[in-house]
Design an enzyme around this catalytic site. Structure first.
Site, PDB file in Angstrom:
ATOM      1  N   CYS A  58      44.543  42.988  47.337  1.00 40.84           N
ATOM      2  CA  CYS A  58      45.628  42.531  46.450  1.00 40.84           C
ATOM      3  C   CYS A  58      45.209  41.281  45.677  1.00 40.84           C
ATOM      4  CB  CYS A  58      46.901  42.272  47.248  1.00 40.84           C
ATOM      5  SG  CYS A  58      46.711  41.056  48.560  1.00 40.84           S
ATOM      6  N   ARG A  60      41.727  40.507  44.786  1.00 42.69           N
ATOM      7  CA  ARG A  60      40.455  40.561  44.056  1.00 42.69           C
ATOM      8  C   ARG A  60      39.933  41.990  43.933  1.00 42.69           C
ATOM      9  NH1 ARG A  60      37.407  36.728  45.762  1.00 42.69           N
ATOM     10  NH2 ARG A  60      39.007  35.763  47.038  1.00 42.69           N
TER      11      ARG A  60
END
EC number: 1.2.1.70
Length: 418
Positions: A58, A60
């Site tokens: 969430c 990268r």
């Protein structure tokens, strides 16, 4: 670092984007599920990319691999996501060789996490390696690098308090609820989604809210029932989502969908409703903000909130960095050893050839020649000579490349390019 023994004509790159410059909407465009990662892996093999690791969370999306140019990796990401090359380059980072190695150490040990010390990323690195292995995209360099990052992560967990205290996206969500919702134990809470963040949120809700009105919904009811059984909360079928939203005061969305699962069209509640969207891409459509009774909080907002636990964690960063440098030094030493290992091996073979010729000559010339003793003494001398060369090449003050070339010229060594 002048080169890698794994890939003679390629450099090791890390390309990616993260929460630091890309907001949740943009991160959502470049998020990768397993089918997309598989497609990237197959395309990478055709492009000649080696040793590829693909990480998507969430916070990268990153690719690590050996390539002639970093654009090979950027192209792979952009061709298999909703984002464009222009959007990617606007917020992306590119690291090469030693910088790429340092970056994956920071990522894997929680120093680069949106919430400092959040070690959940290490499981993503492990999964990334297993997927790469499945696609025959690993090599000794990548395997050793992943193991070194895992080792550093374990040491930091065991030897520092960088991950002490309950801090994560899930805990941050519950802290927000506790701080902003009065009489929380009497409120109806609905949790939609039972992935890792969903399960952690459920556990934190049960632990910290003293609430017996918690309901879980998941597209697959069996998964919801497994989580519900563990934490003794209620379960409803996916088909009851709309009716359950009408009853609830707090809706926590933690689904793994690539498209919004909650929108204005399914919200028919008149009472105030707090929605926490812990998903990337966003799983709550922005059109719900047109409704006056809705308060929407996204995980990026939660992560920015000041927290005493995080302040305490920051004092352990120097200790964590020291551990990283120690493990990284061992990795670099191994890398250098691999670099000159083929030359030392070829040198040993050359010396053994010389030994065999001399033993053959003296066995024919001398009547009382003791071949067994001569063999033993010769092998010890060869061992000492090769050890001397290896120690010389390990010396940080030595130019390894020049020394390797000199050894090859003097002894006329033929090195197997493989």
């Amino acid at each position: 670092m002048k080169g890698y023994p794994i890939s003679k004509h390629h450099s090791f790159y890390a390309v990616g984007l993260s929460y630091k410059k890309a907001d949740a909407v943009l991160r959502g465009k470049f998020s990768l599920d397993v089918p997309k990662i598989d497609a990237i892996s197959e395309a990478a093999k055709k492009e000649g990319v080696e040793g590829l690791l693909v990480i998507s969370t969430c916070n990268r999306t990153e690719l690590y691999g050996f390539a002639q140019h970093p654009f090979q990796l950027i192209k792979l990401v952009c061709e298999h996501t909703e984002g464009t090359v222009e959007e990617f380059q606007e917020v992306a980072y590119i690291f090469k060789n030693q910088e790429a190695i340092s970056h994956i150490f920071r990522v894997g040990t929680g120093l680069d996490s949106q919430i400092l010390g959040d070690f959940e990323i290490i499981s993503q690195i492990k999964q990334s390696f297993y997927r790469a292995k499945k696609h025959d995209l690993t090599n000794p360099f990548v395997e050793r690098l992943c193991n070194s990052v895992i080792q550093a992560s374990k040491r930091i967990k065991n030897e520092t308090e960088l991950s002490s205290g309950a801090t994560s996206v899930a805990f941050a969500a519950v802290k927000y609820i506790l701080a902003n919702v009065p009489e929380i134990s009497n409120k109806n809470i609905l949790l939609f989604g039972t992935g890792k963040i969903g399960r952690n949120t459920c556990e934190n809700l049960v632990k910290h809210t003293d609430n017996s009105h918690i309901t879980i919904i998941n597209r697959t009811k069996e998964k919801a029932e497994r989580v519900a059984g563990k934490f003794q909360v209620n379960v409803k079928a996916f088909g009851e989502l709309q009716s359950e939203i009408r009853k609830c005061d707090i809706l926590v969305v933690a689904t793994g969908s690539q498209l919004p699962t909650i929108s204005k069209s399914i919200l028919h509640t008149k009472k105030p409703l707090l929605i926490l969207d812990l998903s990337v891409p966003k799983n709550v459509n922005d059109d719900i903000m047109e409704l006056a009774n809705i308060n929407l909080i996204h995980l990026d907002q939660l992560s920015q909130m000041a927290d005493e636990t995080l302040e305490r964690r920051r004092q352990f960063v120097p200790q964590a960095q020291e551990i990283i440098e120690q493990v990284k030094a061992d990795f670099t030493k191994w890398l250098e050893t691999r670099k000159f290992a083929p030359v030392i091996s070829a040198l040993k073979d050359k010396l053994k050839e010389m030994k065999a010729e001399e033993l053959d000559f003296h066995s024919k010339k001398l009547n009382d020649f003791n071949e067994e003793q001569a063999e033993m003494i010769s092998d010890r001398i060869i061992q000492k000579i090769t050890k001397q060369f290896a120690n010389h090449l390990r010396n940080p003050a030595v130019d390894t490349d020049d020394s390797l070339q000199l050894i090859q010229r003097i002894f006329q060594l033929e090195i197997d390019s493989k």
